[in-house]
Design a protein around this motif. Structure first.
Motif, mmCIF file in Angstrom:
data_model
loop_
_atom_site.group_PDB
_atom_site.id
_atom_site.type_symbol
_atom_site.label_atom_id
_atom_site.label_comp_id
_atom_site.label_asym_id
_atom_site.label_seq_id
_atom_site.Cartn_x
_atom_site.Cartn_y
_atom_site.Cartn_z
ATOM 1 N N GLY A 118 0.824 -1.213 0.000
ATOM 2 C CA GLY A 118 0.000 0.000 0.000
ATOM 3 C C GLY A 118 0.853 1.255 0.000
ATOM 4 O O GLY A 118 0.578 2.218 -0.728
ATOM 5 N N THR A 119 1.926 1.245 0.818
ATOM 6 C CA THR A 119 2.809 2.400 0.896
ATOM 7 C C THR A 119 3.426 2.704 -0.468
ATOM 8 O O THR A 119 3.434 3.852 -0.934
ATOM 9 C CB THR A 119 3.952 2.120 1.907
ATOM 10 O OG1 THR A 119 3.378 1.686 3.124
ATOM 11 C CG2 THR A 119 4.809 3.347 2.130
ATOM 12 N N GLN A 121 2.423 1.748 -3.502
ATOM 13 C CA GLN A 121 1.448 2.200 -4.513
ATOM 14 C C GLN A 121 1.023 3.636 -4.270
ATOM 15 O O GLN A 121 0.969 4.452 -5.201
ATOM 16 C CB GLN A 121 0.199 1.312 -4.458
ATOM 17 C CG GLN A 121 0.433 -0.069 -5.030
ATOM 18 C CD GLN A 121 -0.834 -0.894 -4.942
ATOM 19 O OE1 GLN A 121 -1.770 -0.663 -5.687
ATOM 20 N NE2 GLN A 121 -0.855 -1.822 -4.014
ATOM 21 N N GLY A 122 0.749 3.919 -2.970
ATOM 22 C CA GLY A 122 0.298 5.278 -2.647
ATOM 23 C C GLY A 122 1.341 6.318 -3.016
ATOM 24 O O GLY A 122 1.026 7.383 -3.563
ATOM 25 N N GLN A 125 1.507 6.744 -6.739
ATOM 26 C CA GLN A 125 0.281 7.436 -7.089
ATOM 27 C C GLN A 125 0.488 8.945 -6.956
ATOM 28 O O GLN A 125 0.227 9.723 -7.883
ATOM 29 C CB GLN A 125 -0.796 6.963 -6.094
ATOM 30 C CG GLN A 125 -2.227 7.104 -6.500
ATOM 31 C CD GLN A 125 -2.619 6.243 -7.681
ATOM 32 O OE1 GLN A 125 -2.625 6.780 -8.783
ATOM 33 N NE2 GLN A 125 -2.923 4.968 -7.498
ATOM 34 N N SER A 126 1.030 9.342 -5.771
ATOM 35 C CA SER A 126 1.133 10.781 -5.513
ATOM 36 C C SER A 126 2.222 11.427 -6.379
ATOM 37 O O SER A 126 2.105 12.576 -6.786
ATOM 38 C CB SER A 126 1.374 11.045 -4.035
ATOM 39 O OG SER A 126 2.705 10.738 -3.702
#
Lengths: 352, 300
Positions: A118-119, A121-122, A125-126
């Motif tokens: 999750g870290t 990908q996030g 993403q940003s």
């Protein structure tokens, strides 16, 4: 008075010359403090490792400010070949691999650790979002600001010191009373004392005072070592551990009194004390927080004296609370001591 | 100094077992009194009722004019008790043990050393009690019982589980106990011990007192024959049977054993035949008294 003093002195000498007893009440719990404080003490989680395959302009061309953000969150390394990088991800040696083909950025990640996945990908993403905003040439419409708040979940050393201290006090008070009672009954010393002009209250008071002194030494060593070696930060009213330890010692002496009244041999008493204290330590949050535990576990903990001692010590030692935080724990511990002592005195035998 | 003890109709039952069955006797002030009997005879239970550790089913005990059932400090200052087990504080040295007991009785600590001297433990003063031999532990236990200079001392099988040498050594200590006029009550299952130490002996079996007298009177009243044993080869069997006064002759690999009620004549006749070499004369002992009272061998 002389009877009380000489009994207390005899008990204290007996304890100090018993290497096993000293080990289990002081050294053994300290080993756990070193273990938890030293090994789990590092507060930054390891950064996920990401393999960058070939040139990734999205990462290479960011501003210095953004680079800091990326590098504080990820550990970037480079590889020439996508297959090698993917093999690293499969083997768990890297959390993700990233390639850029023109405008398209592909992140290959492993789902093995969902939090890391999750870290990663996030974060990408940003990075992509902010690159997109920049590409429009217009200022961003919204801005995110973050500020950290001191939260309830404490650093490891802050949490384990009160918990392990509670466990240590519980062990030595319980074992002290239980073995004292059984050994003296077994070797006939209890009968011998019955024939001497000694009040039962002097014998009991001597045991209480010796156990309180042991608890005081335990507290001093734990707090001293925690502060000097492991960065323990005590909050204002930490001296309130004194009434807590007093009430806690009485409660655990009553546990030991009960075990010593029921057991016939020293081995039986030690086994019984172990059977009570170790599960109680787990269920009372001595080793890890019970916040994530199921409701029924927390329900059991409510009736365990060690839970109240731990809770009270956490509140005053590291959570900055005051007198009001110790009232209920002290009352619960004293009630516990009263009930168990009453039960034990009914089962008590002078003789084998 | 020294108090008398009156025991009247003492009874203690455990379920169907009458452990102590209507026991009565009196101990005179300053007397060394023995309760003798095999294991399970009820000696220890009787002693514990005398000490106040057990409440009698019925009957009473008076030590002087005190009732031990009340277990008050008046009584506790008067009696000294040595228990069957070696009841010590763990991991203390000999000196620390006796000083602790002295403090429990409010006695100045200096008395401890004098008592260690009396029981021969001064050179062991700094040794932990766990490292003492069985005999040394018993001596310390006796010293601890004497720490407040009691007028009555109760000793429960003080020489049990000691080897013969240690037992004899302890007798020397025990003999000194009533020199100052102190009353001593001792239980033992050793016949020779009772004979060697006690002024009077109560022989107990199955919860009852069978006889009570001085060891000498008990043996004398038995009117038992004297046994004379001869070394092998000093006299042949026929010659022995022909001796005037010899009631019976028994032959064994150890030699001949003559039984007689007229030892003086038999010994004179043996002297005439020059057959005294290796000769041994044995009179009746408490063992024989027990045998004649119960009809069975003494089992200690």
């Amino acid at each position: 008075m002389t009877a009380f003093r000489s009994l207390a002195l005899a008990m204290a000498r007996g304890f100090l010359r018993d290497r096993m007893a000293v080990f289990f009440s002081l050294v053994f719990p300290l080993m756990f403090l070193v273990l938890f404080g030293g090994l789990l003490g590092g507060d930054d989680a390891p950064r996920p490792e990401v393999v960058q395959v070939g040139a990734v302009p999205l990462l290479d061309d960011v501003s210095d400010q953004e680079r800091d953000v990326v590098e504080s969150s990820l550990e970037l390394r480079k590889a020439g070949d996508l297959d090698v990088a993917l093999e690293d991800v499969r083997q768990g040696d890297a959390a993700a691999a990233v390639v850029q083909d023109g405008d398209r950025v592909v992140v290959y990640f492993s789902q093995a650790d969902t939090i890391v996945a999750g870290t990663v990908q996030g974060l990408f993403q940003s990075i992509v979002q902010s690159a997109n905003v920049q590409a429009t040439g217009r200022p961003p419409a919204y801005e995110l600001a973050t500020e950290r708040v001191e939260d309830e979940s404490l650093e490891t050393i802050q949490f384990v010191t009160p918990g392990l201290l509670g466990w240590a006090v519980a062990m030595s008070a319980t074992f002290g009373a239980a073995t004292n009672l059984v050994v003296w009954r077994h070797n006939g010393l209890l009968r011998r004392l019955r024939l001497a002009p000694v009040r039962t209250s002097s014998v009991v008071l001597a045991r209480v005072v010796v156990s309180l002194l042991v608890a005081a030494v335990q507290a001093a060593v734990f707090v001293g070592l925690g502060v000097t070696a492991f960065g323990l930060q005590l909050t204002g009213s930490w001296w309130l551990v004194v009434p807590l330890l007093l009430a806690g010692t009485l409660a655990f002496l009553s546990v030991g009194l009960l075990a010593g009244s029921v057991a016939r041999t020293e081995e039986g008493a030690v086994g019984m004390a172990n059977f009570v204290v170790l599960p109680m330590a787990f269920l009372s949050g001595s080793f890890f927080s019970l916040e994530a535990a199921p409701a029924w576990v927390r329900g059991i903990a409510e009736v365990l004296p060690l839970k109240w001692l731990n809770e009270g010590m956490l509140d005053v030692m590291v959570r900055g609370q005051g007198v009001s935080a110790v009232l209920l724990p002290v009352a619960m511990l004293l009630a516990f001591a009263g009930v168990l002592t009453a039960v034990a005195s009914r089962l008590f035998r002078w003789d084998r | 100094m020294g108090l008398g003890i009156e025991v009247a109709g003492l009874t203690m039952t455990y379920g169907d077992l009458r452990a102590v069955d209507d026991v009565s006797f009196s101990v005179r002030p300053g007397e060394f009194f023995g309760l003798l009997g095999p294991n399970g005879a009820g000696k220890t239970t009787t002693l514990e009722m005398m000490e106040g550790l057990r409440v009698p089913g019925s009957g009473s005990v008076r030590i002087g004019d005190l009732d031990p059932r009340r277990r008050d400090t008046d009584l506790q200052r008067v009696i000294g008790v040595q228990l069957q087990a070696s009841s010590f504080f763990e991991r203390l040295t000999v000196r620390e043990q006796i000083d602790t007991f002295a403090a429990l009785y409010g006695v100045p600590a200096g008395r401890g050393l004098a008592l260690l001297e009396q029981v021969g433990l001064v050179e062991k003063a700094d040794v932990r009690t766990e490292d003492l031999s069985g005999g040394q532990k018993q001596r310390l236990s006796i010293a601890c019982a004497l720490v407040h200079d009691p007028e009555v001392v109760f000793l429960d099988e003080p020489t049990a589980a000691l080897d013969p040498q240690a037992r004899r050594n302890l007798w020397d200590v025990l003999r000194g106990l009533n020199e100052s006029g102190r009353t001593v009550v001792l239980t033992t299952h050793y016949m020779d011990e009772a004979e060697a130490l006690c002024d009077r002996v109560a022989i107990m079996d199955a919860g009852r007192v069978l006889r009570l007298d001085t060891p000498a009177a008990l043996v004398r009243d038995l009117d038992a024959p004297v046994r004379i044993s001869l070394a092998p080869g000093t006299l042949d069997r026929d010659a022995a049977v022909a001796l005037v006064g010899a009631d019976a002759v028994r032959e064994s690999p150890a030699g001949l054993e003559l039984t007689t009620r007229d030892p003086a004549r038999v010994l004179a006749a043996l002297a005439e035949r020059d057959a005294l070499a290796g000769l041994a004369v044995r009179g009746a002992s408490l063992e024989d008294v027990f045998l004649s009272l119960t009809g069975r061998e003494y089992r200690s």
